[in-house]
Design a protein around this motif. Structure first.
Motif, PDB file in Angstrom:
ATOM      1  N   VAL A 148       0.866  -1.168   0.015  1.00  0.00           N
ATOM      2  CA  VAL A 148       0.008   0.056  -0.130  1.00  0.00           C
ATOM      3  C   VAL A 148       0.845   1.187  -0.160  1.00  0.00           C
ATOM      4  N   ARG A 149       0.666   2.125  -1.156  1.00  0.00           N
ATOM      5  CA  ARG A 149       1.802   3.163  -0.984  1.00  0.00           C
ATOM      6  C   ARG A 149       0.756   4.360  -1.509  1.00  0.00           C
ATOM      7  N   HIS A 150       1.384   5.680  -1.142  1.00  0.00           N
ATOM      8  CA  HIS A 150       0.842   6.866  -1.441  1.00  0.00           C
ATOM      9  C   HIS A 150       1.845   7.720  -1.538  1.00  0.00           C
ATOM     10  N   SER A 151       1.743   9.062  -2.075  1.00  0.00           N
ATOM     11  CA  SER A 151       2.487  10.135  -2.129  1.00  0.00           C
ATOM     12  C   SER A 151       2.703  10.662  -0.658  1.00  0.00           C
ATOM     13  N   GLU A 152       3.626  11.735  -0.289  1.00  0.00           N
ATOM     14  CA  GLU A 152       3.504  12.264   0.963  1.00  0.00           C
ATOM     15  C   GLU A 152       2.454  13.052   0.907  1.00  0.00           C
ATOM     16  N   ALA A 153       1.932  13.818   0.026  1.00  0.00           N
ATOM     17  CA  ALA A 153       0.946  14.694   0.137  1.00  0.00           C
ATOM     18  C   ALA A 153      -0.249  13.742   0.516  1.00  0.00           C
ATOM     19  N   GLU A 154      -0.642  12.714  -0.164  1.00  0.00           N
ATOM     20  CA  GLU A 154      -1.627  11.893   0.110  1.00  0.00           C
ATOM     21  C   GLU A 154      -1.629  11.251   1.623  1.00  0.00           C
ATOM     22  N   TRP A 155      -0.585  10.953   1.953  1.00  0.00           N
ATOM     23  CA  TRP A 155      -0.550  10.267   3.190  1.00  0.00           C
ATOM     24  C   TRP A 155      -0.834  11.416   4.177  1.00  0.00           C
ATOM     25  N   ARG A 156      -0.412  12.667   3.864  1.00  0.00           N
ATOM     26  CA  ARG A 156      -0.929  13.889   5.009  1.00  0.00           C
ATOM     27  C   ARG A 156      -2.193  14.252   4.924  1.00  0.00           C
ATOM     28  N   ARG A 157      -2.786  13.855   3.905  1.00  0.00           N
ATOM     29  CA  ARG A 157      -4.284  14.012   3.688  1.00  0.00           C
ATOM     30  C   ARG A 157      -5.227  12.776   4.116  1.00  0.00           C
ATOM     31  N   LEU A 158      -4.632  11.743   4.201  1.00  0.00           N
ATOM     32  CA  LEU A 158      -5.256  10.705   4.689  1.00  0.00           C
ATOM     33  C   LEU A 158      -5.108  10.243   6.210  1.00  0.00           C
ATOM     34  N   LEU A 159      -4.105  10.554   6.828  1.00  0.00           N
ATOM     35  CA  LEU A 159      -3.858  10.567   8.175  1.00  0.00           C
ATOM     36  C   LEU A 159      -3.934  11.564   8.916  1.00  0.00           C
ATOM     37  N   PRO A 160      -4.271  11.501  10.432  1.00  0.00           N
ATOM     38  CA  PRO A 160      -4.427  12.562  11.396  1.00  0.00           C
ATOM     39  C   PRO A 160      -2.960  12.948  11.311  1.00  0.00           C
ATOM     40  N   PRO A 161      -2.519  14.139  12.173  1.00  0.00           N
ATOM     41  CA  PRO A 161      -1.329  14.485  12.010  1.00  0.00           C
ATOM     42  C   PRO A 161      -0.597  13.829  13.080  1.00  0.00           C
ATOM     43  N   ASP A 162      -0.955  13.080  14.039  1.00  0.00           N
ATOM     44  CA  ASP A 162      -0.249  12.454  15.094  1.00  0.00           C
ATOM     45  C   ASP A 162       0.044  11.049  14.519  1.00  0.00           C
ATOM     46  N   ALA A 163      -0.933  10.499  13.683  1.00  0.00           N
ATOM     47  CA  ALA A 163      -0.621   9.065  12.948  1.00  0.00           C
ATOM     48  C   ALA A 163       0.219   9.447  11.735  1.00  0.00           C
ATOM     49  N   TYR A 164       0.007  10.539  11.184  1.00  0.00           N
ATOM     50  CA  TYR A 164       1.192  10.646  10.048  1.00  0.00           C
ATOM     51  C   TYR A 164       2.488  10.865  10.768  1.00  0.00           C
ATOM     52  N   ALA A 165       2.863  11.477  11.942  1.00  0.00           N
ATOM     53  CA  ALA A 165       4.197  11.623  12.402  1.00  0.00           C
ATOM     54  C   ALA A 165       4.834  10.396  12.904  1.00  0.00           C
ATOM     55  N   VAL A 166       3.679   9.409  13.391  1.00  0.00           N
ATOM     56  CA  VAL A 166       4.188   8.236  13.852  1.00  0.00           C
ATOM     57  C   VAL A 166       4.452   7.168  12.646  1.00  0.00           C
ATOM     58  N   LEU A 167       3.530   6.910  11.757  1.00  0.00           N
ATOM     59  CA  LEU A 167       3.348   6.005  10.910  1.00  0.00           C
ATOM     60  C   LEU A 167       4.319   6.472   9.818  1.00  0.00           C
ATOM     61  N   ARG A 168       4.736   7.576   9.206  1.00  0.00           N
ATOM     62  CA  ARG A 168       5.529   7.985   8.131  1.00  0.00           C
ATOM     63  C   ARG A 168       6.619   8.659   8.426  1.00  0.00           C
ATOM     64  N   GLN A 169       7.037   9.035   9.870  1.00  0.00           N
ATOM     65  CA  GLN A 169       7.986   9.629  10.396  1.00  0.00           C
ATOM     66  C   GLN A 169       8.735   9.045  11.503  1.00  0.00           C
ATOM     67  N   ALA A 170       8.221   8.167  11.873  1.00  0.00           N
ATOM     68  CA  ALA A 170       8.899   6.894  12.985  1.00  0.00           C
ATOM     69  C   ALA A 170       8.815   8.047  14.126  1.00  0.00           C
ATOM     70  N   GLN A 171       8.119   9.021  14.638  1.00  0.00           N
ATOM     71  CA  GLN A 171       8.004   9.608  15.856  1.00  0.00           C
ATOM     72  C   GLN A 171       7.218   8.820  16.880  1.00  0.00           C
ATOM     73  N   THR A 172       7.509   9.162  18.023  1.00  0.00           N
ATOM     74  CA  THR A 172       6.868   8.488  19.285  1.00  0.00           C
ATOM     75  C   THR A 172       5.907   9.235  20.085  1.00  0.00           C
ATOM     76  N   GLU A 173       4.501   8.808  20.202  1.00  0.00           N
ATOM     77  CA  GLU A 173       3.706   9.402  21.130  1.00  0.00           C
ATOM     78  C   GLU A 173       4.127   9.516  22.516  1.00  0.00           C
ATOM     79  N   ARG A 174       3.915  10.503  23.219  1.00  0.00           N
ATOM     80  CA  ARG A 174       3.965  10.503  24.643  1.00  0.00           C
ATOM     81  C   ARG A 174       3.251   9.565  25.561  1.00  0.00           C
TER      82      ARG A 174
END
Length: 226
Positions: free
Chosen positions: A98-124
């Motif tokens: 399953v693949r999307h462009s960066e712009a599509e991922w940003r549109r499809l995902l909430p900001p916190d989900a995008y930060a984790v799923l696509r940028q490997a950040q960690t939630e508090r």
């Protein structure tokens, strides 16, 4: 999560056909052994594959309790959403089946989900409602919807992140992670979209001995139908 993951916004790298075979690993299937006569079978603990070579790093861990405490402190202090990213590998492809462009991922995902799923950040810690989710059902990838964990494998790890002792068959892919130089870890990705989920450690409960320490922002929960 007792340490978990290490997860601001940077362009996604161009997609590659597949992850490097030398770094993509999978947890071995549980072996079935008949117990000796009159003696109960000992719980089978799985062993994670060795981390891929990446220089002279510290040993993977000492005691389970001390590593959990140390990792939780480090992750909570330096790898939370909104801080500088500590990606498992900023150059690693995160374009799977399953693949999307960066712009599509940003549109499809909430900001916190995008930060984790696509940028490997960690939630508090303790910020996800899924930490306290106790209903029967299935935890799925927040990026592509793939089922990842059965609720029956969820347990209270005390780390502040949803934790599981096993993943559904073929649902996750593992990667060596040296984003924290003195604390090498194994990253957990959704095998379908390669979204970052968290990390897995060998200090979990029986029968596997594993602790899949996941970000709630990377997951969705599907309750079991009555």
């Amino acid at each position: 999560m007792a340490a978990c993951c290490s997860f601001s916004c940077a362009s996604l790298q161009p997609a590659r056909q597949a992850l490097p075979s030398r770094s993509r690993v999978a947890v071995a299937a549980q072996a079935s052994q008949a117990p000796a006569a009159g003696r109960p079978a000992a719980p089978h603990r799985r062993r994670l594959p060795p981390l891929a070579a990446a220089g002279d790093h510290a040993a993977y861990g000492s005691s389970a309790a001390s590593r959990r405490a140390a990792l939780a402190a480090v992750v909570a202090g330096i790898a939370t959403i909104g801080a500088q990213p500590a990606a498992a590998d900023e150059n690693a492809p995160r374009q799977g089946e399953v693949r999307h462009s960066e712009a599509e991922w940003r549109r499809l995902l909430p900001p916190d989900a995008y930060a984790v799923l696509r940028q490997a950040q960690t939630e508090r810690r303790f910020t996800s409602p899924l930490v306290n989710e106790k209903r029967a059902g299935t935890f799925c990838c927040g990026g592509c919807g793939q089922p990842l964990f059965a609720s029956s494998t969820k347990y209270e790890s005390g780390t502040g992140w949803p934790s599981f002792y096993d993943a559904l068959p073929d649902s996750v892919a593992l990667e060596s992670d040296y984003s924290i130089a003195f604390m090498p870890r194994i990253e957990v990705r959704c095998s379908r979209c390669l979204g970052h989920l968290g990390h897995v450690f060998e200090d979990g409960p029986p029968p596997t001995g594993l602790r899949y320490c996941m970000n709630g922002a990377a997951l969705t929960f599907q309750p079991q139908q009555a």
